[in-house]
Design a protein around this motif. Structure first.
Motif, PDB file in Angstrom:
ATOM      1  N   LYS A 127      14.475   1.523  13.670  1.00 39.32           N
ATOM      2  CA  LYS A 127      13.997   2.166  12.448  1.00 39.32           C
ATOM      3  C   LYS A 127      12.677   1.568  11.979  1.00 39.32           C
ATOM      4  CE  LYS A 127      18.284   3.950  10.459  1.00 39.32           C
ATOM      5  NZ  LYS A 127      19.130   4.026   9.246  1.00 39.32           N
ATOM      6  N   LEU A 128      12.528   0.262  12.159  1.00 36.67           N
ATOM      7  CA  LEU A 128      11.288  -0.407  11.771  1.00 36.67           C
ATOM      8  C   LEU A 128      10.112   0.118  12.583  1.00 36.67           C
ATOM      9  CD1 LEU A 128      10.373  -2.706   9.823  1.00 36.67           C
ATOM     10  CD2 LEU A 128      10.545  -4.249  11.776  1.00 36.67           C
ATOM     11  N   LYS A 129      10.308   0.317  13.898  1.00 37.11           N
ATOM     12  CA  LYS A 129       9.245   0.845  14.754  1.00 37.11           C
ATOM     13  C   LYS A 129       8.897   2.283  14.374  1.00 37.11           C
ATOM     14  CE  LYS A 129       8.387  -2.647  17.408  1.00 37.11           C
ATOM     15  NZ  LYS A 129       7.074  -3.315  17.314  1.00 37.11           N
ATOM     16  N   ILE A 130       9.923   3.090  14.072  1.00 39.59           N
ATOM     17  CA  ILE A 130       9.665   4.482  13.671  1.00 39.59           C
ATOM     18  C   ILE A 130       8.929   4.511  12.335  1.00 39.59           C
ATOM     19  CG2 ILE A 130      10.725   6.701  13.108  1.00 39.59           C
ATOM     20  CD1 ILE A 130      10.926   5.940  16.061  1.00 39.59           C
ATOM     21  N   LYS A 131       9.339   3.649  11.408  1.00 41.52           N
ATOM     22  CA  LYS A 131       8.647   3.583  10.116  1.00 41.52           C
ATOM     23  C   LYS A 131       7.195   3.168  10.283  1.00 41.52           C
ATOM     24  CE  LYS A 131      12.572   2.580   7.039  1.00 41.52           C
ATOM     25  NZ  LYS A 131      13.229   1.546   6.193  1.00 41.52           N
ATOM     26  N   GLU A 132       6.975   2.199  11.172  1.00 44.36           N
ATOM     27  CA  GLU A 132       5.617   1.733  11.415  1.00 44.36           C
ATOM     28  C   GLU A 132       4.749   2.845  11.994  1.00 44.36           C
ATOM     29  OE1 GLU A 132       3.356  -1.790  13.966  1.00 44.36           O
ATOM     30  OE2 GLU A 132       5.546  -1.791  13.803  1.00 44.36           O
ATOM     31  N   ALA A 133       5.330   3.650  12.895  1.00 46.05           N
ATOM     32  CA  ALA A 133       4.581   4.744  13.517  1.00 46.05           C
ATOM     33  C   ALA A 133       4.301   5.874  12.549  1.00 46.05           C
ATOM     34  CB  ALA A 133       5.350   5.268  14.722  1.00 46.05           C
ATOM     35  N   THR A 134       5.174   6.058  11.538  1.00 48.11           N
ATOM     36  CA  THR A 134       5.015   7.191  10.599  1.00 48.11           C
ATOM     37  C   THR A 134       4.614   6.712   9.208  1.00 48.11           C
ATOM     38  OG1 THR A 134       7.410   7.103  10.194  1.00 48.11           O
ATOM     39  CG2 THR A 134       6.629   8.669  11.843  1.00 48.11           C
ATOM     40  N   ARG A 135       3.894   5.595   9.159  1.00 46.29           N
ATOM     41  CA  ARG A 135       3.406   5.125   7.865  1.00 46.29           C
ATOM     42  C   ARG A 135       2.444   6.143   7.269  1.00 46.29           C
ATOM     43  NH1 ARG A 135       0.648  -0.481   8.164  1.00 46.29           N
ATOM     44  NH2 ARG A 135      -0.172   0.468  10.052  1.00 46.29           N
ATOM     45  N   ARG A 136       2.372   6.149   5.943  1.00 42.40           N
ATOM     46  CA  ARG A 136       1.528   7.128   5.252  1.00 42.40           C
ATOM     47  C   ARG A 136       0.033   6.941   5.541  1.00 42.40           C
ATOM     48  NH1 ARG A 136       6.145   8.045   4.992  1.00 42.40           N
ATOM     49  NH2 ARG A 136       7.377   8.716   3.222  1.00 42.40           N
ATOM     50  N   LYS A 137      -0.334   5.712   6.020  1.00 44.09           N
ATOM     51  CA  LYS A 137      -1.750   5.447   6.273  1.00 44.09           C
ATOM     52  C   LYS A 137      -2.217   5.953   7.633  1.00 44.09           C
ATOM     53  CE  LYS A 137      -1.913   1.316   3.352  1.00 44.09           C
ATOM     54  NZ  LYS A 137      -2.169  -0.142   3.300  1.00 44.09           N
ATOM     55  N   ARG A 138      -1.283   6.356   8.485  1.00 43.84           N
ATOM     56  CA  ARG A 138      -1.658   6.769   9.844  1.00 43.84           C
ATOM     57  C   ARG A 138      -1.925   8.279   9.902  1.00 43.84           C
ATOM     58  NH1 ARG A 138      -0.807   2.942  13.831  1.00 43.84           N
ATOM     59  NH2 ARG A 138       0.453   1.125  13.260  1.00 43.84           N
ATOM     60  N   PHE A 139      -2.783   8.769   9.025  1.00 43.16           N
ATOM     61  CA  PHE A 139      -3.017  10.209   8.968  1.00 43.16           C
ATOM     62  C   PHE A 139      -4.128  10.672   9.905  1.00 43.16           C
ATOM     63  CE2 PHE A 139      -1.453   9.620   4.425  1.00 43.16           C
ATOM     64  CZ  PHE A 139      -0.161   9.913   4.789  1.00 43.16           C
ATOM     65  N   GLN A 140      -4.899   9.718  10.476  1.00 43.79           N
ATOM     66  CA  GLN A 140      -5.956  10.119  11.390  1.00 43.79           C
ATOM     67  C   GLN A 140      -5.402  10.536  12.751  1.00 43.79           C
ATOM     68  OE1 GLN A 140      -5.246   7.117  10.465  1.00 43.79           O
ATOM     69  NE2 GLN A 140      -5.567   5.575  12.055  1.00 43.79           N
ATOM     70  N   ASP A 141      -4.140  10.243  13.013  1.00 47.84           N
ATOM     71  CA  ASP A 141      -3.533  10.565  14.303  1.00 47.84           C
ATOM     72  C   ASP A 141      -3.143  12.043  14.346  1.00 47.84           C
ATOM     73  OD1 ASP A 141      -3.722   7.832  14.436  1.00 47.84           O
ATOM     74  OD2 ASP A 141      -1.603   7.504  13.971  1.00 47.84           O
ATOM     75  N   SER A 142      -3.242  12.622  15.544  1.00 47.23           N
ATOM     76  CA  SER A 142      -2.861  14.025  15.697  1.00 47.23           C
ATOM     77  C   SER A 142      -1.348  14.145  15.834  1.00 47.23           C
ATOM     78  CB  SER A 142      -3.543  14.623  16.924  1.00 47.23           C
ATOM     79  OG  SER A 142      -2.963  14.104  18.101  1.00 47.23           O
ATOM     80  N   PRO A 143      -0.754  15.261  15.410  1.00 40.90           N
ATOM     81  CA  PRO A 143       0.700  15.443  15.535  1.00 40.90           C
ATOM     82  C   PRO A 143       1.203  15.332  16.976  1.00 40.90           C
ATOM     83  CG  PRO A 143      -0.178  17.032  14.002  1.00 40.90           C
ATOM     84  CD  PRO A 143      -1.352  16.341  14.612  1.00 40.90           C
ATOM     85  N   SER A 144       0.422  15.820  17.955  1.00 40.65           N
ATOM     86  CA  SER A 144       0.868  15.753  19.355  1.00 40.65           C
ATOM     87  C   SER A 144       0.939  14.304  19.842  1.00 40.65           C
ATOM     88  CB  SER A 144      -0.063  16.574  20.253  1.00 40.65           C
ATOM     89  OG  SER A 144      -1.389  16.077  20.177  1.00 40.65           O
ATOM     90  N   TRP A 180      17.596  11.177  11.026  1.00 42.61           N
ATOM     91  CA  TRP A 180      16.712  10.293  10.245  1.00 42.61           C
ATOM     92  C   TRP A 180      15.268  10.368  10.751  1.00 42.61           C
ATOM     93  CZ3 TRP A 180      13.852   5.919  11.535  1.00 42.61           C
ATOM     94  CH2 TRP A 180      13.383   5.172  10.457  1.00 42.61           C
ATOM     95  N   VAL A 181      15.071  10.419  12.084  1.00 52.03           N
ATOM     96  CA  VAL A 181      13.719  10.520  12.663  1.00 52.03           C
ATOM     97  C   VAL A 181      13.089  11.849  12.269  1.00 52.03           C
ATOM     98  CG1 VAL A 181      12.396  10.626  14.811  1.00 52.03           C
ATOM     99  CG2 VAL A 181      14.241   8.963  14.575  1.00 52.03           C
ATOM    100  N   ASN A 182      13.892  12.926  12.242  1.00 54.74           N
ATOM    101  CA  ASN A 182      13.387  14.227  11.783  1.00 54.74           C
ATOM    102  C   ASN A 182      12.798  14.126  10.381  1.00 54.74           C
ATOM    103  OD1 ASN A 182      13.617  16.084  13.810  1.00 54.74           O
ATOM    104  ND2 ASN A 182      15.683  16.728  13.281  1.00 54.74           N
ATOM    105  N   GLU A 183      13.533  13.464   9.492  1.00 60.28           N
ATOM    106  CA  GLU A 183      13.056  13.294   8.112  1.00 60.28           C
ATOM    107  C   GLU A 183      11.741  12.523   8.063  1.00 60.28           C
ATOM    108  OE1 GLU A 183      16.654  13.298   4.933  1.00 60.28           O
ATOM    109  OE2 GLU A 183      16.456  11.460   6.129  1.00 60.28           O
ATOM    110  N   ARG A 184      11.654  11.422   8.838  1.00 60.49           N
ATOM    111  CA  ARG A 184      10.435  10.611   8.841  1.00 60.49           C
ATOM    112  C   ARG A 184       9.237  11.420   9.327  1.00 60.49           C
ATOM    113  NH1 ARG A 184       9.852   6.199   5.978  1.00 60.49           N
ATOM    114  NH2 ARG A 184       7.981   5.924   7.259  1.00 60.49           N
ATOM    115  N   LEU A 185       9.426  12.179  10.401  1.00 59.28           N
ATOM    116  CA  LEU A 185       8.323  12.979  10.934  1.00 59.28           C
ATOM    117  C   LEU A 185       7.925  14.077   9.957  1.00 59.28           C
ATOM    118  CD1 LEU A 185       6.388  13.611  13.244  1.00 59.28           C
ATOM    119  CD2 LEU A 185       8.179  15.027  14.282  1.00 59.28           C
ATOM    120  N   PHE A 186       8.915  14.699   9.331  1.00 58.35           N
ATOM    121  CA  PHE A 186       8.620  15.752   8.359  1.00 58.35           C
ATOM    122  C   PHE A 186       7.780  15.205   7.191  1.00 58.35           C
ATOM    123  CE2 PHE A 186       9.861  17.691   4.286  1.00 58.35           C
ATOM    124  CZ  PHE A 186       9.369  18.976   4.478  1.00 58.35           C
TER     125      PHE A 186
END
Length: 553
Positions: A348-365, A397-403
């Motif tokens: 969960k920590l790794k998923i949270k780190e990947a979907t942090r609110r600051k990582r908006f420059q990354d593309s969805p793909s 839970w991962v679905n929610e984080r990505l959404f």
């Protein structure tokens, strides 16, 4: 069959059929150019070859065949003339999940090649000596072998219900050099070979510009460190085998009659369990007995807080798994193996780190690709355990984080996000996905992976089969240390480097070298240093490796 494989097979056969044989003339094997070239290829094929030791050399430095041939010739000459001297290991610290930092050693490429040569000689010999209770960092074995063995012990027939969870304080760093060399000398009498091993043990570490001696422990980050640790801890296996493991059926029955019980050992590197079908008092006695042996014979100390005695009904964690025996009213007792709570938190920590609110420059793909890599690796580690329900819950839970990440990135209402990214997967279910060229890329569902029971087996010595090639050992963990988070910052960093080279000239700002140029942060990122031109310095890899923050994230 290559000459190297033939030689390794002959070493394994000799060790298998002559347990008391002492090997000599091993040093000449590691001086051969074909062995050195094979070792170099194995080192360069490993991910760690991208990271430099104190000399600044990386895989990129050896991109040409000429550079490789020169290095092979240099190592061969130094070994033949007995002029090779290992360099100190560059030490960096990486953060752990508990907030502390773990030291990581990075040897030079040259030292890694010679360590690989040592491993190519040692592994065929000691694979014939090691017992079946040892599974860590051995060819053809993995953590699941330990877990499957537990399943055969915790049942109505064997009744190994009390578990001693062995925890050795800093096992790899506490290995006594003289004791290790004494153990090795029982099998190997080649003085040049043992002297080279001793030089690696005493090579020391470099923290920034500070050199520290290594009076105990195996080479940090070394390729041969796992097999040296296994050779050292093999003495623990032998002690158990000679006193408890090698008993015949009548001797075991006699012990049970005396209410002593029998015990079984399971070891994965420095993690081990001792199980007994006796009473709790017998488990406590065994703990003290093995504690005394470890200190008296190997100078290793058990951690009193972490070396616990647990009943299988209470459950215990081992190698990232939680093992617990459940007893229902009218049903047979069942042993359930699930992911440990700690490793679920790590995921969960790794998923949270990947979907942090600051990582908006990354593309969805890119983001979905990175998440899929983490999820696939995690569920494949646990695919032989009782993980189905946990996998479904984590998928939700991962679905929610990505959404939430998509919603924050696009600043759109929930309905617009669902219309845009909620797609039909294979014409069936709805799932988060995005168009990737002509195809569609969907979020991986861990619940889709079919679970299978792992069948424990006792693999034979692979060197006796005659086709095995020595490989670099890799840690068997559900989540590796370094994980790509789907960011596109690498391309931006390369563009910034090219701009600075164009403005300042493509040379090192300290020594003027034109080769292997890096960008160095004057104020480190960990000290809130920025990726701005004013805070960046163009250095060659050798000068860069001498800076205190080199290699730290």
């Amino acid at each position: 069959m290559s000459d190297i494989i033939k030689t390794q097979r002959s070493l394994a056969i000799k060790a298998e059929h002559q347990p008391q044989h002492q090997f000599n003339h091993l040093y000449r094997l590691i001086c051969r150019s074909d062995w050195i070239r094979t070792a170099l290829d194995a080192v360069l094929s490993n991910q760690g070859a991208k990271t430099a030791g104190i000399d600044g050399m990386t895989k990129k430095s050896l991109s040409s065949e000429t550079a490789k041939a020169n290095l092979v010739q240099e190592i061969e000459e130094e070994l033949r003339n007995q002029q090779f001297r290992p360099k100190a290991v560059r030490r960096v610290y990486i953060p752990k999940s508990n907030g502390k930092k773990r030291p990581l050693g990075i040897p030079t490429i040259k030292d890694r090649v010679v360590q690989m040569l040592l491993k190519m000689v040692l592994e065929p010999i000691y694979e014939s000596d090691f017992l079946n209770c040892s599974n860590g960092f051995r060819p053809g074995r993995r953590t699941q072998d330990c877990i499957a063995r537990l399943d055969s012990y915790i049942n109505r027939r064997n009744k190994y219900y009390w578990v001693i969870e062995g925890d050795i304080k800093a096992a790899f760093d506490s290995i006594h050099h003289q004791i290790l060399l004494k153990i090795l000398s029982k099998r190997i009498v080649d003085k040049r070979f043992l002297k080279l091993l001793d030089q690696f043990l005493k090579a020391g570490v470099m923290e920034g510009r500070l050199f520290k001696r290594t009076d105990t422990g195996t080479p940090q980050g070394g390729i041969c460190s796992p097999i040296l640790a296994n050779i050292y801890l093999h003495q623990l296996d032998l002690y158990w085998w000679n006193k408890y493991g090698n008993l015949n059926r009548k001797e075991k029955e006699r012990r049970r009659t005396k209410h002593l019980g029998n015990c079984a050992l399971i070891r994965y590197a420095d993690d081990w369990l001792l199980l007994t079908n006796g009473s709790k008092a017998e488990a406590m006695r065994l703990r003290e007995e093995f504690k005394t042996f470890l200190w008296d014979e190997l100078k290793l100390e058990l951690s009193p807080d972490k070396t616990r005695i647990t009943h299988v009904n209470q459950g215990f964690d081992f190698l990232g798994f939680h093992v617990q025996r459940y007893v229902y009213a009218n049903d047979r007792p069942k042993v359930l193996v699930t992911p440990s709570v700690e490793n679920i938190k790590k995921l969960k920590l790794k998923i949270k780190e990947a979907t942090r609110r600051k990582r908006f420059q990354d593309s969805p793909s890119l983001k979905i690709s990175a998440l899929n890599a983490v999820l696939r690796g995690w569920i494949n580690y646990y695919r032989h355990s009782n993980v189905k329900k946990i996998a479904y819950d984590l998928d939700f839970w991962v679905n929610e984080r990505l959404f939430l990440w998509l919603q924050k990135r696009h600043k759109l209402p929930p309905r617009r996000i669902l219309d845009r990214y909620k797609l039909r997967e294979n014409g069936k279910r709805w799932n988060f996905g995005t168009r990737n060229g002509e195809d569609y890329l969907f979020l991986y569902k861990m619940g889709d992976l079919p679970l299978t029971k792992f069948r424990s087996r006792s693999p034979e010595n692979p060197y006796l089969e005659g086709q095995w090639v020595t490989t670099i050992p890799t840690a068997n963990t559900p989540i590796p240390e370094q994980i790509w988070m789907g960011n596109a910052a690498n391309s931006q960093w390369r563009e910034l480097k090219e701009n600075i080279k164009a403005e300042r000239g493509a040379k090192c700002e300290l020594c003027g070298s034109l080769k292997n140029l890096d960008l160095h942060h004057i104020i480190a990122r960990k000290n809130k240093g920025k990726d701005s031109k004013e805070n960046l310095q163009l250095l060659c890899r050798t000068c860069h490796a001498q800076t205190p923050s080199f290699g730290r994230k």
